[in-house]
Design a protein around this motif. Structure first.
Motif, short mmCIF file in Angstrom:
data_model
loop_
_atom_site.label_atom_id
_atom_site.label_comp_id
_atom_site.label_asym_id
_atom_site.label_seq_id
_atom_site.Cartn_x
_atom_site.Cartn_y
_atom_site.Cartn_z
N ARG A 1 2.78 8.91 18.67
CA ARG A 1 1.85 9.49 17.68
C ARG A 1 0.96 8.42 17.06
O ARG A 1 -0.20 8.69 16.73
N ASN A 2 1.49 7.24 16.89
CA ASN A 2 0.73 6.15 16.28
C ASN A 2 0.07 5.24 17.31
O ASN A 2 -0.46 4.18 16.95
N LYS A 3 0.13 5.67 18.59
CA LYS A 3 -0.51 4.93 19.68
C LYS A 3 -0.06 3.47 19.73
O LYS A 3 -0.87 2.56 19.96
N GLU A 4 1.22 3.27 19.49
CA GLU A 4 1.81 1.94 19.59
C GLU A 4 2.44 1.76 20.97
O GLU A 4 3.00 2.71 21.53
N TYR B 1 8.74 -0.50 11.66
CA TYR B 1 7.59 -0.98 12.44
C TYR B 1 6.35 -0.15 12.17
O TYR B 1 5.27 -0.68 11.87
N ILE B 2 6.50 1.18 12.24
CA ILE B 2 5.37 2.07 11.98
C ILE B 2 4.91 1.92 10.53
O ILE B 2 3.70 1.87 10.24
N GLY B 3 5.86 1.81 9.62
CA GLY B 3 5.51 1.62 8.21
C GLY B 3 4.71 0.35 7.99
O GLY B 3 3.72 0.33 7.26
N PHE B 4 5.12 -0.73 8.65
CA PHE B 4 4.40 -2.01 8.50
C PHE B 4 2.97 -1.88 9.02
O PHE B 4 2.03 -2.41 8.41
N THR B 5 2.80 -1.18 10.15
CA THR B 5 1.44 -1.03 10.70
C THR B 5 0.55 -0.21 9.78
O THR B 5 -0.68 -0.30 9.84
N SER C 1 -5.70 -8.86 7.05
CA SER C 1 -5.90 -10.18 7.63
C SER C 1 -5.69 -10.15 9.14
O SER C 1 -6.49 -10.70 9.90
N CYS C 2 -4.60 -9.50 9.56
CA CYS C 2 -4.24 -9.51 10.99
C CYS C 2 -5.05 -8.51 11.80
O CYS C 2 -5.38 -8.78 12.96
N GLY C 3 -5.35 -7.36 11.20
CA GLY C 3 -6.06 -6.32 11.95
C GLY C 3 -5.21 -5.83 13.10
O GLY C 3 -3.99 -6.01 13.15
N ALA C 4 -5.86 -5.22 14.08
CA ALA C 4 -5.14 -4.72 15.25
C ALA C 4 -5.01 -5.77 16.33
O ALA C 4 -4.28 -5.60 17.30
#
Length: 478
Positions: free
Chosen positions: A125-128, A191-195, A214-217
């Motif tokens: 769902r989060n395209k990870e 992990y999803i929460g951090f993103t 700062s990090c972006g995708a």
């Protein structure tokens, strides 16, 4: 498959009939319906009459051999690996799922399938990327040993690492497969929460949101450390995130290759897990301070000269624009906090929402371009207009009014800005003695004119200011 055969219709009608039958929707079902649609379209386009179709069937029946293999579940995984060797290979996520099915009883298959969806569903769902997550999960949660002795698990090594006898015992998926799956589920949630800019408690986090800006995708390796620290108390986790942000600023803005960080992050993750297990809060904080000083701060000091050189040459095109916006926003926020006497930073959003203003205009009036070229021999206008020292953040309405004119005409508009870093370009606001404002004023400078030399001086000023912004600090252990 029976429903598809019974429908005997075009793909859309068939899909509707399968849905109407109440069959639960899942990944394999979509693939089957997609394959049916592809085959149906192929026949429709190439075999218009029954005779042509009979010839095709005759060829298929005489030249293609279908082999059905029946086996018990304990042998299924090995067969999967064997028959797929020359076909489309199963990835490590597929193989891990199959591996776990071999560890449970047949009557537990449905339960395991439902639990597994709690892993793959959120990632999809989060395209990870599932394999990237699985790689980070392993490095964050287990001590990785390999022949390279670098502590790194590559994507094509994940499955081999998992089936290693010692690693299988380390993970515990043979003795407690559902416990292992629950551990992965918890990591997926973090992990999803951090993103999404949330902290380790699942709530919105200013520290995490700023780190993500700062990090972006484009950068994701820091999730190894965040997952390893996920069980920290909230205050300790937030503090670590702020230190990590400063550390990553040095590495991202000097464009340090990711491979230089992988080994360190995997090894540091082992130390962070140990901190999470310390019961005494004071001892936890003391140990984290030691790790931050030894691992993060020392590396930042080692890259200090490189970062300074990078920022001296920094222009609007040096990095993605969102990172330049982050750089300017952090500087503006730091100055604003000092101006208002604030101790803790809030959301960076009020600053990143501002427009990037070229003090020396991006599209100047003709006489301004000529004036700069004449007054600054050997200094190219186009080179200086994009330098960091020539950039600031400005509200859109003011930016429109400031337009593309001379600095003298822009100065009154800069004085109206809501952020002090921009206002200070034209005038400093002295308030009291030894106040936070007077202390920040010592690091700022107002400008009467705007020449190439002024742009260079402001660039040096922003670099010096940045050393106060991106630095590590200990957490109070009292």
């Amino acid at each position: 498959m029976n429903r598809i055969v019974a429908a005997e219709a075009d793909p859309q009608t068939t899909k509707a009939k399968v849905a109407a039958a109440g069959i639960p929707k899942f990944g394999s079902l979509d693939k089957l319906l997609g394959a049916y649609a592809t085959i149906h379209a192929f026949f429709d386009a190439n075999y218009k009459d029954i005779d042509a179709l009979r010839k095709y069937w005759g060829y298929l029946a005489n030249n293609v051999v279908f082999i059905r293999i029946s086996t018990d579940v304990s042998s299924a995984l090995k067969i999967f690996e064997t028959i797929n060797e020359r076909g489309v290979g199963l990835n490590s996520m597929d193989l891990l799922k199959n591996l776990l099915f071999t560890q449970v009883k047949p009557e537990e298959f449905t339960r395991l399938k439902d639990e597994w969806k709690k892993i793959t569903g959120p990632l999809e769902r989060n395209k990870e990327k599932p394999l990237r997550f699985l790689r980070y999960f392993i490095m964050a949660n287990y001590k990785v040993k390999n022949e390279r002795r670098d502590g790194v698990v590559r994507e094509d090594e994940i499955y081999d690492w998992l089936i290693d006898k010692d690693n299988a015992e380390l993970c515990g998926y043979r003795s407690d497969p559902f416990g292992f799956v629950r551990k992965i589920i918890r990591s997926v949630e973090h992990y999803i929460g951090f993103t999404e800019g949330r902290g380790n408690d699942g709530a919105s986090s200013v520290a995490m949101d700023t780190l993500q800006q700062s990090c972006g995708a484009a950068f994701s390796l820091h999730y190894v450390l965040l997952l390893a620290a996920a069980n920290f108390p909230k205050a300790l986790f937030d503090h670590f995130v702020r230190q990590l942000e400063s550390f990553l600023f040095y590495y991202i803005f000097t464009k340090t290759p990711t491979k230089d960080l992988e080994r360190n992050f995997s090894l540091w993750a082992d130390e962070l897990r140990e901190i999470a297990e310390i019961a005494d809060a004071k001892a936890q904080k003391t140990r984290l301070n030691e790790i931050v000083a030894e691992r993060l701060h020392k590396n930042m000091v080692g890259k200090d000269a490189e970062l300074g050189d990078t920022l001296r040459r920094y222009t609007l095109g040096s990095m993605q624009q969102y990172r330049t916006r982050y750089l300017l926003a952090k500087l503006a926020q730091h100055v604003e906090m000092a101006f208002k006497g604030m101790s803790a930073p809030g959301s960076l959003g009020e600053f990143t929402a501002l427009e990037i203003e070229h003090i020396l205009p991006d599209t100047p009036e003709a006489d301004l371009h000529q004036s700069f070229t004449t007054g600054n021999p050997g200094k190219g206008y186009d080179d200086y207009k994009v330098r960091l020292g020539n950039l600031t953040l400005l509200e859109k309405p003011i930016n429109i009014v400031a337009s593309n004119g001379f600095f003298e005409k822009k100065k009154p508009e800069y004085g109206k800005s809501g952020n002090y870093l921009t206002r200070s370009i034209v005038a400093l606001n002295p308030v009291g003695k030894n106040s936070s404002i007077t202390r920040i004023n010592e690091k700022l400078r107002a400008f009467e004119n705007w020449s190439a030399h002024d742009i260079e001086q402001r660039q040096d000023m922003l670099i010096a200011l940045g050393k106060d912004v991106w630095r590590t600090s200990p957490i109070d252990v009292t």
